[in-house]
Design a protein around this motif. Structure first.
Motif, PDB file in Angstrom:
ATOM      1  N   ILE A  76      65.531  44.528 129.044  1.00 52.18           N
ATOM      2  CA  ILE A  76      64.356  44.017 128.107  1.00 52.18           C
ATOM      3  C   ILE A  76      63.486  45.213 127.896  1.00 52.18           C
ATOM      4  N   VAL A  77      63.312  45.584 126.670  1.00 49.62           N
ATOM      5  CA  VAL A  77      62.403  46.846 126.265  1.00 49.62           C
ATOM      6  C   VAL A  77      61.136  46.507 126.041  1.00 49.62           C
ATOM      7  N   PRO A  78      60.161  46.894 126.626  1.00 48.62           N
ATOM      8  CA  PRO A  78      58.844  46.407 126.294  1.00 48.62           C
ATOM      9  C   PRO A  78      58.552  46.848 124.647  1.00 48.62           C
ATOM     10  N   GLY A  79      57.996  45.826 123.950  1.00 54.32           N
ATOM     11  CA  GLY A  79      57.436  46.187 122.543  1.00 54.32           C
ATOM     12  C   GLY A  79      58.633  45.683 121.477  1.00 54.32           C
ATOM     13  N   GLN A  80      59.824  45.619 122.270  1.00 59.93           N
ATOM     14  CA  GLN A  80      60.758  45.159 121.324  1.00 59.93           C
ATOM     15  C   GLN A  80      60.998  43.722 120.617  1.00 59.93           C
ATOM     16  N   GLN A  81      60.998  43.563 119.355  1.00 57.03           N
ATOM     17  CA  GLN A  81      61.119  42.343 119.111  1.00 57.03           C
ATOM     18  C   GLN A  81      62.356  41.415 119.112  1.00 57.03           C
ATOM     19  N   ILE A  82      62.244  40.213 119.708  1.00 59.31           N
ATOM     20  CA  ILE A  82      63.564  39.459 120.018  1.00 59.31           C
ATOM     21  C   ILE A  82      63.507  38.030 119.331  1.00 59.31           C
ATOM     22  N   TRP A  83      64.394  38.004 118.936  1.00 62.29           N
ATOM     23  CA  TRP A  83      64.676  36.395 118.033  1.00 62.29           C
ATOM     24  C   TRP A  83      65.643  35.642 119.040  1.00 62.29           C
ATOM     25  N   CYS A  84      65.247  34.494 119.513  1.00 60.09           N
ATOM     26  CA  CYS A  84      66.356  33.584 119.813  1.00 60.09           C
ATOM     27  C   CYS A  84      66.608  32.455 118.998  1.00 60.09           C
ATOM     28  N   ARG A  85      67.762  32.396 118.449  1.00 57.83           N
ATOM     29  CA  ARG A  85      68.094  31.471 117.284  1.00 57.83           C
ATOM     30  C   ARG A  85      69.080  30.687 117.861  1.00 57.83           C
ATOM     31  N   PRO A  86      68.813  29.335 118.258  1.00 53.03           N
ATOM     32  CA  PRO A  86      69.931  28.088 118.634  1.00 53.03           C
ATOM     33  C   PRO A  86      70.859  27.986 117.404  1.00 53.03           C
ATOM     34  N   GLN A  87      72.068  27.921 117.981  1.00 51.73           N
ATOM     35  CA  GLN A  87      73.101  27.755 117.006  1.00 51.73           C
ATOM     36  C   GLN A  87      73.820  26.388 117.078  1.00 51.73           C
ATOM     37  N   GLY A  88      73.844  25.684 118.216  1.00 50.02           N
ATOM     38  CA  GLY A  88      74.240  24.497 118.244  1.00 50.02           C
ATOM     39  C   GLY A  88      74.502  24.132 119.937  1.00 50.02           C
ATOM     40  N   VAL A  89      75.513  23.149 120.048  1.00 51.02           N
ATOM     41  CA  VAL A  89      75.866  22.370 121.468  1.00 51.02           C
ATOM     42  C   VAL A  89      77.395  22.809 121.718  1.00 51.02           C
ATOM     43  N   SER A  90      77.718  23.465 122.720  1.00 54.62           N
ATOM     44  CA  SER A  90      78.982  23.616 122.935  1.00 54.62           C
ATOM     45  C   SER A  90      79.741  22.441 123.398  1.00 54.62           C
ATOM     46  N   GLN A  91      81.031  22.406 123.357  1.00 54.46           N
ATOM     47  CA  GLN A  91      81.516  21.347 123.993  1.00 54.46           C
ATOM     48  C   GLN A  91      81.550  20.895 125.316  1.00 54.46           C
ATOM     49  N   GLU A  92      80.865  22.025 125.945  1.00 55.86           N
ATOM     50  CA  GLU A  92      80.612  21.621 127.375  1.00 55.86           C
ATOM     51  C   GLU A  92      79.117  21.308 127.675  1.00 55.86           C
ATOM     52  N   GLY A  93      78.241  21.021 126.358  1.00 55.50           N
ATOM     53  CA  GLY A  93      77.069  20.628 126.442  1.00 55.50           C
ATOM     54  C   GLY A  93      76.096  21.618 126.626  1.00 55.50           C
ATOM     55  N   ALA A  94      76.283  23.031 126.542  1.00 55.00           N
ATOM     56  CA  ALA A  94      75.445  24.246 126.695  1.00 55.00           C
ATOM     57  C   ALA A  94      74.619  24.494 125.360  1.00 55.00           C
ATOM     58  N   ILE A  95      73.489  24.820 125.544  1.00 57.08           N
ATOM     59  CA  ILE A  95      72.670  25.170 124.058  1.00 57.08           C
ATOM     60  C   ILE A  95      73.027  26.608 123.870  1.00 57.08           C
ATOM     61  N   VAL A  96      73.845  26.743 122.714  1.00 51.13           N
ATOM     62  CA  VAL A  96      74.324  28.183 122.438  1.00 51.13           C
ATOM     63  C   VAL A  96      73.117  28.939 121.322  1.00 51.13           C
ATOM     64  N   CYS A  97      72.989  30.019 121.797  1.00 55.76           N
ATOM     65  CA  CYS A  97      71.761  30.766 121.028  1.00 55.76           C
ATOM     66  C   CYS A  97      72.419  32.186 120.590  1.00 55.76           C
ATOM     67  N   THR A  98      71.929  32.700 119.654  1.00 57.35           N
ATOM     68  CA  THR A  98      72.085  33.941 119.160  1.00 57.35           C
ATOM     69  C   THR A  98      70.816  34.776 119.548  1.00 57.35           C
ATOM     70  N   ILE A  99      70.928  35.676 120.276  1.00 60.79           N
ATOM     71  CA  ILE A  99      69.804  36.664 120.632  1.00 60.79           C
ATOM     72  C   ILE A  99      69.930  37.865 119.663  1.00 60.79           C
ATOM     73  N   VAL A 100      68.917  38.309 118.893  1.00 62.04           N
ATOM     74  CA  VAL A 100      68.961  39.110 117.865  1.00 62.04           C
ATOM     75  C   VAL A 100      67.774  40.162 118.379  1.00 62.04           C
ATOM     76  N   ARG A 101      68.230  41.514 118.415  1.00 59.09           N
ATOM     77  CA  ARG A 101      67.368  42.376 118.749  1.00 59.09           C
ATOM     78  C   ARG A 101      67.694  43.533 117.382  1.00 59.09           C
ATOM     79  N   THR A 102      69.001  44.018 117.580  1.00 59.43           N
ATOM     80  CA  THR A 102      69.619  44.445 116.518  1.00 59.43           C
ATOM     81  C   THR A 102      70.744  43.602 116.286  1.00 59.43           C
ATOM     82  N   ARG A 103      70.906  43.862 115.012  1.00 63.75           N
ATOM     83  CA  ARG A 103      72.188  43.304 114.508  1.00 63.75           C
ATOM     84  C   ARG A 103      73.622  43.759 114.837  1.00 63.75           C
ATOM     85  N   PRO A 104      74.493  42.619 114.926  1.00 65.96           N
ATOM     86  CA  PRO A 104      74.444  41.313 114.771  1.00 65.96           C
ATOM     87  C   PRO A 104      73.907  40.728 115.862  1.00 65.96           C
TER      88      PRO A 104
END
Length: 570
Positions: free
Chosen positions: A156-184
């Motif tokens: 975790i770099v201080p000052g870096q912007q982070i997006w947590c984008r929920p994508q859906g629920v996995s077959q096992e019931g987990a909440i799947v997210c994409t963490i975007v700092r630099t793409r992809p």
């Protein structure tokens, strides 16, 4: 004593969201939901899929929002996104039994905003945040929030912007997210039962989402048209939200042309006929046209996302050709291409001494710096002089140099390596910068530039509310001033600080706008003169039409200001 004329709102309904589908079990209706967005607030609406009739309409106190639908009961969950004139950042819901929009507040976090949501298997609403990448959840049964913490993997770099984008629920019931700092970005799985986070190599298969509507529905909110069961209908919804002005300049035909934030629309005001018209949505891109500039008998424009560059011929009919993204010989506006070199936001433009157009650019998400773009109208050639450390926020030119004002901010998500905005001189013949300096030490951006034909000096503004004068012969800042208010921030240009726009008047003086002031810098006395208070605040952009007549964006309105009131006799 001058006078203002409010010419009206050039673009209404230019920024739409959706469509989202839900089933209303109480009325037995399939609903098509849409959102009309704006800096001054938004509207949530729904139409009956079978008739197009408007059945729901609710004002939303936010700049924009998104929806998720609970197919079990038809409840609609609304995540609002912050606005510059509307605060947003609330979770709202609409229930078919009450048909009211109610608020559920915000989780116990500060400095965060929502960026997307999904429904978990246990009925909780999971929402991601920015800029610190938290995952939070809301329990509708207990009406309580839980913060599951930052989901970004180390480091975790201080000052870096982070997006947590929920994508859906996995077959096992987990909440799947994409963490975007630099793409992809990276994928993670959050397990609600254990509170543990797992870093994923790739996006797993997700449980199919449902809206409760079991029909094929296609909709185009901008055209207010949709097709259901093979039948095309129209939305019975009339847009009402104005879109804020972001670009403004004098066209080759003497008309005033402009653009609005997000919408990809162009508008035109004819000073002779007094007609203000929304020309329409261009055929390419999905962000905003940042500005326009005249060259010869054409009007050129740059847009986000992807640093598109296009041309419009005012003598020909409007024909954007969206089906081919404006890439056809008869398209008007016609897309010329993209600047490339990882450019993303082409902010401002100036015609250089070599008769080419120079473009102030910021880099793409996660990429530092930006660059000075160059377009040759004779050949359609595009080129970028890359700056790896800073973006170019503003640009102006005279008979010898192109002047650039920089910002420390690169593409969102990157780590900015510098701390002070600069002014530079670019020599088109040598194709390089020949001088640069820091005009105001505490400023992180030089937000606008203009050259006075009376003094030959370059005048600039900064995010700190300063003005400065630069002498190209002495190669130094020779004067500076502090304004009584700062510039207006708008989403994405950037929204972290305001822009004080400047323009050189036909009288040689420098005119400008702050958030609440229209002012003149009298270059003969080096004195700032505050002109008549505007009827609407949040001023953005200024350009002179006929001598002594200025056009200013004020939120979603176009103002015309005459330096001297016309006398009336009786």
């Amino acid at each position: 004593m001058g006078i203002y004329y409010d010419l009206g709102r050039p673009v209404v309904g230019g920024w739409m969201g959706g469509p989202w589908l839900s089933h209303d079990p109480v009325r037995g209706l399939d609903l098509i939901w849409g959102g009309e967005f704006g800096q001054e607030g938004a509207v949530l609406f729904a139409v009956d899929a079978d008739s197009g009739a408007l059945v729901e309409q609710h004002p939303i106190g936010a700049r924009e929002f998104s929806l998720v639908v609970d197919p079990a009961d038809g409840r609609v969950w609304i995540q609002t996104y912050h606005g510059l004139n509307q605060p947003g950042n609330l979770l709202l819901s609409w229930h078919p039994e009450t048909r009211r929009v109610i608020s559920h507040g915000f989780p116990p976090l500060s400095g965060e905003r929502f960026v997307g949501a999904i429904l978990g298997e246990e009925g909780r609403v999971y929402i991601g945040t920015h800029p610190h990448g938290h995952l939070v959840s809301f329990d509708p049964v207990t009406e309580s929030w839980q913060d599951h913490g930052c989901q970004a993997p180390e480091p975790i770099v201080p000052g870096q912007q982070i997006w947590c984008r929920p994508q859906g629920v996995s077959q096992e019931g987990a909440i799947v997210c994409t963490i975007v700092r630099t793409r992809p970005g990276q994928h993670i799985a959050f397990h609600p039962a254990t509170g543990q986070r797992q870093v994923l190599e790739e996006l797993p298969s997700l449980v199919p989402t449902s809206t409760g509507v079991h029909r094929e529905i296609q909709a185009n909110l901008y055209r207010r048209a949709y097709t259901v069961d093979g039948v095309t209908r129209t939305f019975q919804y009339e847009p009402s939200v104005a879109t804020d002005i972001v670009g403004l300049n004098k066209g080759p035909d003497g008309c005033i042309y402009g653009s609005t934030i997000i919408s990809m629309h162009l508008f035109r005001f004819d000073p002779n006929s007094r007609r203000l018209e929304d020309l329409g949505r261009v055929g390419f891109g999905n962000g905003e046209i940042y500005d326009v500039i005249a060259h010869g008998n054409r009007l050129y424009m740059g847009s986000y996302t992807g640093a598109y560059w296009a041309v419009y011929d005012p003598t020909r009919p409007w024909n954007p050709r969206p089906e081919v993204q404006g890439q056809a010989p008869d398209a008007n506006p016609r897309l010329i291409g993209q600047l490339g070199q990882q450019m993303n936001r082409p902010f401002e433009y100036a015609v250089g001494p070599d008769d080419r157009i120079y473009i102030a650019c910021r880099a793409d998400y996660g990429v530092t710096g930006g660059g000075l773009g160059r377009y040759d109208p004779a050949t359609d050639a595009l080129h970028v002089f890359r700056d790896e450390a800073q973006s170019v926020q503003s640009v102006a030119a005279d008979d010898r140099f192109v002047y650039g004002g920089t910002s420390i901010s690169g593409g969102r998500g990157c780590i900015d390596p510098t701390t002070q905005g600069k002014l530079f001189l670019f020599d088109p013949a040598a194709e390089r910068r020949v001088f640069e300096c820091i005009p105001i030490s505490e400023a992180i951006a030089v937000t606008s530039l203009a050259v006075s034909p009376a003094t030959g000096l370059v005048y600039g503004s900064t995010d700190t509310g300063h003005l400065f004068a630069f002498d190209r012969e002495e190669r130094q800042v020779v004067r500076h001033w502090q304004l009584r208010s700062r510039g207006t921030p708008l989403m994405g240009v950037p929204e972290t600080y305001g822009i004080i726009h400047l323009t050189a008047g036909s009288d040689g003086d420098i005119y400008g706008v702050t958030q609440r002031d229209l002012f003149k810098l009298d270059v003969s006395t080096d004195r700032i003169v505050y002109l008549d208070p505007p009827p609407i605040p949040d001023l953005y952009q200024i350009v002179e039409g006929r001598p002594g007549v200025f056009y200013v964006g004020a939120r979603g309105h176009l103002l015309e200001y005459h330096l001297k009131d016309t006398p009336h006799y009786r």
